[in-house]
Design a protein around this motif. Structure first.
Motif, short mmCIF file in Angstrom:
data_model
loop_
_atom_site.label_atom_id
_atom_site.label_comp_id
_atom_site.label_asym_id
_atom_site.label_seq_id
_atom_site.Cartn_x
_atom_site.Cartn_y
_atom_site.Cartn_z
N ASP A 4 0.78 -1.19 0.00
CA ASP A 4 0.03 -0.06 0.20
C ASP A 4 0.85 1.34 -0.02
OD1 ASP A 4 -2.06 -1.48 0.01
OD2 ASP A 4 -2.79 -1.24 2.28
N ARG A 5 2.00 1.23 0.66
CA ARG A 5 2.75 2.30 0.94
C ARG A 5 3.62 2.81 -0.50
NH1 ARG A 5 2.26 6.59 3.04
NH2 ARG A 5 2.31 5.96 5.26
N GLU A 6 3.98 1.70 -1.19
CA GLU A 6 4.70 1.58 -2.16
C GLU A 6 3.53 2.27 -3.33
OE1 GLU A 6 8.00 -1.73 -1.53
OE2 GLU A 6 6.05 -2.33 -2.67
N GLU A 7 2.42 1.82 -3.44
CA GLU A 7 1.46 2.32 -4.11
C GLU A 7 1.18 3.75 -4.15
OE1 GLU A 7 -3.18 1.71 -5.56
OE2 GLU A 7 -2.03 -0.22 -4.99
N ASP A 8 1.06 4.30 -2.87
CA ASP A 8 1.02 5.62 -2.64
C ASP A 8 2.09 6.61 -3.16
OD1 ASP A 8 -1.26 5.29 -0.77
OD2 ASP A 8 -0.17 5.12 1.06
N VAL A 9 3.35 5.98 -2.95
CA VAL A 9 4.74 6.67 -3.57
C VAL A 9 4.49 6.74 -5.01
CG1 VAL A 9 7.00 6.53 -3.74
CG2 VAL A 9 6.00 6.09 -1.37
N ILE A 10 4.05 5.58 -5.74
CA ILE A 10 3.95 5.83 -7.26
C ILE A 10 3.10 6.62 -7.84
CG2 ILE A 10 2.80 3.57 -7.54
CD1 ILE A 10 4.78 2.70 -9.79
N ARG A 11 1.98 6.68 -7.16
CA ARG A 11 0.91 7.44 -7.44
C ARG A 11 1.37 8.94 -7.38
NH1 ARG A 11 -4.94 5.99 -6.87
NH2 ARG A 11 -5.32 3.58 -6.53
#
Length: 215
Positions: free
Chosen positions: A157-164
């Motif tokens: 989830d955190r990695e997705e936040d970052v890539i978004r």
């Protein structure tokens, strides 16, 4: 010192870029070139870390020269410079392997920062170029979106936040402020995301997010 070669057919532009970059203190312009052929020859001889390459030049243009530079062993980081914010140049430059695309009216501080960014191995696009590039993917096929979403499912989830956030063109510092993370933590997340997804740079990551219709 970051060693830079500047290629532009206008002497005034070359002189201006030299003054801006060398005023930064950690950047040295080791050569200037009036066209793409001179740029390729000078780069082979002097081995700059970064080449600032005008797109439109007489004789051998910037895209042709970039293709020759990037096909060589251990190529320099190539940043394309142009007055014209045109999609076909952006796509072709990125396809060739350029890691940056900036407009000539980029403010001096941002220009120096862009050179540092690409020298450190990251991609750098002018915000207006990023918006136009990503908007061009609006007509992508559903299968492409589904494939992109499957790839992104591997992220936490955190990695997705970052890539978004990355896909919106935010810098590491801006992502850190938004997600309440240190800049070092963001940098680590970005590196991990690129490795996990098999991507070469931030631009490819941003395109993947927009392919997935998440950005």
């Amino acid at each position: 010192m970051i060693r830079v070669l500047v290629a532009d057919d206008e002497e005034l532009v070359r002189s201006g870029l030299r003054l801006i970059l060398e005023a930064a203190g950690d950047i040295a312009v080791i050569a200037e070139a009036r066209d793409g052929a001179e740029a390729v020859s000078a780069a082979a001889r002097l081995r700059p870390e970064v080449v600032l390459m005008d797109v439109r030049m007489p004789g051998t243009d910037g895209l042709t020269a970039a293709a020759r530079l990037l096909a060589a062993p251990s190529p320099p980081k190539v940043v394309m410079l142009t007055t014209f914010d045109l999609d076909e140049y952006v796509h072709e430059a990125l396809r060739l392997g350029a890691v940056g695309f900036l407009l000539k009216d980029t403010p001096p501080r941002e220009l120096a920062a862009a050179v540092r960014t690409v020298a450190a191995g990251q991609a750098m696009l002018a915000p207006s170029v990023t918006r136009r590039l990503l908007a061009s993917y609006a007509g992508r096929a559903p299968s492409r979106a589904e494939s992109a979403r499957r790839r992104l499912a591997a992220l936490t989830d955190r990695e997705e936040d970052v890539i978004r956030a990355l896909a919106r063109g935010l810098s590491n510092a801006e992502i850190g402020r938004e997600l309440r993370l240190t800049e070092a933590t963001v940098k680590a997340h970005v590196s991990r995301v690129l490795a996990k997804l098999g991507l070469a740079n931030r631009v490819q990551a941003a395109i993947l997010v927009h392919d997935a219709e998440l950005g």
